[in-house]
Write an enzyme that holds these catalytic residues in place. Structure first.
Site, short mmCIF file in Angstrom:
data_model
loop_
_atom_site.label_atom_id
_atom_site.label_comp_id
_atom_site.label_asym_id
_atom_site.label_seq_id
_atom_site.Cartn_x
_atom_site.Cartn_y
_atom_site.Cartn_z
N HIS A 110 -2.59 1.30 13.52
CA HIS A 110 -2.64 0.78 12.01
C HIS A 110 -2.97 -0.67 11.86
CE1 HIS A 110 1.27 -0.74 12.53
NE2 HIS A 110 1.05 -1.43 11.46
C1 UD1 Z 1 1.96 -2.43 6.21
C2 UD1 Z 1 2.26 -3.66 6.46
C3 UD1 Z 1 2.58 -3.82 8.22
C4 UD1 Z 1 3.30 -2.56 8.59
C5 UD1 Z 1 2.71 -1.38 7.90
C6 UD1 Z 1 3.20 -0.10 8.56
C7 UD1 Z 1 1.52 -5.64 5.27
C8 UD1 Z 1 0.69 -6.75 5.03
N1 UD1 Z 1 1.26 -4.65 6.16
O1 UD1 Z 1 0.70 -2.20 6.49
O2 UD1 Z 1 3.16 -4.84 8.37
O3 UD1 Z 1 3.33 -2.56 10.00
O4 UD1 Z 1 2.83 -1.35 6.70
O5 UD1 Z 1 2.77 0.98 7.97
O6 UD1 Z 1 2.37 -5.71 4.40
N2 UD1 Z 1 -1.90 3.91 1.98
C9 UD1 Z 1 -1.90 4.96 1.43
N3 UD1 Z 1 -0.54 5.43 1.16
C10 UD1 Z 1 0.69 4.75 1.37
C11 UD1 Z 1 0.28 3.33 1.84
C12 UD1 Z 1 -0.98 2.85 2.21
O7 UD1 Z 1 -2.87 5.90 1.50
O8 UD1 Z 1 1.81 5.38 1.06
C13 UD1 Z 1 -3.28 3.24 2.29
C14 UD1 Z 1 -3.89 2.63 1.18
O9 UD1 Z 1 -5.15 3.02 1.22
C15 UD1 Z 1 -3.68 1.13 1.56
C16 UD1 Z 1 -3.70 1.14 3.03
O10 UD1 Z 1 -3.19 2.08 3.61
O11 UD1 Z 1 -4.86 0.25 0.99
C17 UD1 Z 1 -3.06 -0.04 3.59
O12 UD1 Z 1 -1.45 0.02 3.10
P1 UD1 Z 1 -0.67 -1.52 3.01
O13 UD1 Z 1 0.42 -1.33 2.48
O14 UD1 Z 1 -1.77 -2.52 2.18
O15 UD1 Z 1 -0.85 -1.96 4.32
P2 UD1 Z 1 -0.36 -1.10 5.71
O16 UD1 Z 1 -1.81 -1.21 6.46
O17 UD1 Z 1 0.17 0.20 5.61
#
Ligand code: UD1
Length: 369
Positions: A212
């Site tokens: 991820h």
């Molecule tokens: C976040 C953390 C990372 C952690 C990871 C575990 C930061 C910078 N990153 O990364 O350290 O290892 O979580 O999973 O805080 N999305 C969904 N559903 C959700 C959440 C996210 O569809 O419930 C999608 C969205 O398109 C979003 C993307 O995933 O834009 C990224 O989500 P985000 O919370 O920004 O970062 P992660 O990659 O999940």
């Protein structure tokens, strides 16, 4: 009768998937303590059923007392939204302490707001450093630690890192690893999961993959290289790939889905809950991952872990555990996988204080201070 000492409000902050297993043992112990009145705050950084709610259920965590619902966005949007929402709550509740875990955007946002309101902060999993500032988590770790009053470290490297950043040694407490508290207390329950049966893996060796990190999945060339490695590995062993929403989005954007579909022994599945994932990990021949926490969990379970990164903020898992950093070069990833299949897997030992009692130590430190 002597008067009971007044309980202090503590805000326990969570936001994203890896936070939930870290807060669970701490919140539970605080709830039964005479000293603390914990309030569980979920920022809503992760909001999908499979990224959030299922973990509350699997970990026996109560529903959050406060849900901020910030959702996804750019780093600034997400961090800012958490700060604005939390500030209101903190001014209203006036907590005695705010406890944050890990290194996600919600962690840093909470630390920033808390310190400006002059409320003490505890950071669980402090001091980890990859020395790679292109990782958003590295920035989150450094900022959070600079503002924190109680720095709870999981491994010895944390102390060195914090001291070299000028943090006073009397603020640093080596307590072990709360993620391992959750792991050890849920392994038996995870055995009841029927995920092996559902995936028809009961008597079959398999590898487990998670990906991820933006540096891996947001970059077309690197993601392409990783897929090339999978194409070689799946010829020797089936690969189960519970896919993070971010990685699925990028697979689609890069039009890689047909390529995955052609790999007959790669099984792409939705993200799993905590217990199903533990059961899948515990029975895997080896793990391929770019996660932080999985490097630690595999070390404790004595499962070989190939980490698809060039660095780790968790060096003890390489020095003492089963973790090998293989980077993103497909040849190296394939060679190391073949080594494991040929019986040359790395073995390790469990790092000091990863014994299931870290949360207890944290509570003791906080009670005594
Ligand atoms: C976040 C953390 C990372 C952690 C990871 C575990 C930061 C910078 N990153 O990364 O350290 O290892 O979580 O999973 O805080 N999305 C969904 N559903 C959700 C959440 C996210 O569809 O419930 C999608 C969205 O398109 C979003 C993307 O995933 O834009 C990224 O989500 P985000 O919370 O920004 O970062 P992660 O990659 O999940």
């Amino acid at each position: 009768m002597g008067q009971q000492p007044k309980k202090g409000n503590v805000l326990n902050i969570v936001g994203a998937r890896p936070n939930f297993m870290k807060i669970a043992p701490i919140h539970r112990l605080m709830d039964s303590s005479q000293r603390f009145d914990p309030i569980l705050v979920h920022t809503g950084q992760h909001y999908d059923e499979k990224m959030s709610r299922i973990f509350f259920q699997d970990l026996g965590l109560p529903q959050p007392d406060i849900y901020l619902g910030v959702g996804s966005g750019s780093h600034a949007q997400q961090t800012g939204a958490v700060m604005v929402a939390l500030e209101k709550i903190m001014i209203e509740i006036k907590p005695e302490l705010v406890l944050v875990v890990g290194d996600v955007n919600s962690t840093m946002a909470a630390a920033l707001v808390t310190s400006k309101l002059h409320i003490p902060i505890a950071h669980v999993e402090a001091g980890l450093r990859s020395f790679d500032r292109s990782m958003p988590e590295e920035i989150n770790r450094m900022v959070t630690d600079a503002l924190t009053d109680f720095l709870f470290i999981t491994e010895a490297s944390g102390r060195e890192n914090l001291l070299s950043e000028g943090i006073a040694s009397d603020k640093i407490f080596f307590v072990g690893n709360v993620m391992i508290d959750s792991l050890l207390s849920h392994l038996n329950k995870a055995k009841e999961s029927d995920i092996l049966h559902i995936l028809q893996l009961n008597h079959q060796p398999y590898a487990l993959l998670t990906l991820h990190r933006p540096s891996n999945v947001d970059n077309r060339d690197i993601f392409n290289d990783i897929l090339s490695a999978l194409e070689a590995i799946e010829k020797n062993i089936p690969i189960i790939f519970p896919i993070h929403p971010r990685s699925r989005k990028m697979l689609e954007q890069f039009q890689f889905i047909p390529r995955i579909d052609r790999m007959r022994h790669v099984k792409l599945i939705d993200p799993l809950g905590y217990l199903d994932f533990l059961q899948l990990m515990a029975n895997a021949k080896f793990i391929l991952t770019d996660s932080g926490g999985i490097q630690e969990e595999t070390t404790v379970m004595n499962i070989p872990c190939l980490t698809l990164r060039n660095n780790t903020e968790r060096p003890v898992t390489v020095e003492q555990g089963t973790n090998t950093l293989v980077g993103m070069d497909p040849r190296r990833i394939v060679t190391e996988s073949e080594n494991i299949l040929a019986g040359r897997a790395k073995t390790g030992r469990i790092p000091p204080l990863w014994d299931g009692h870290a949360a207890q130590r944290i509570i003791e430190v906080l009670e005594n201070n």
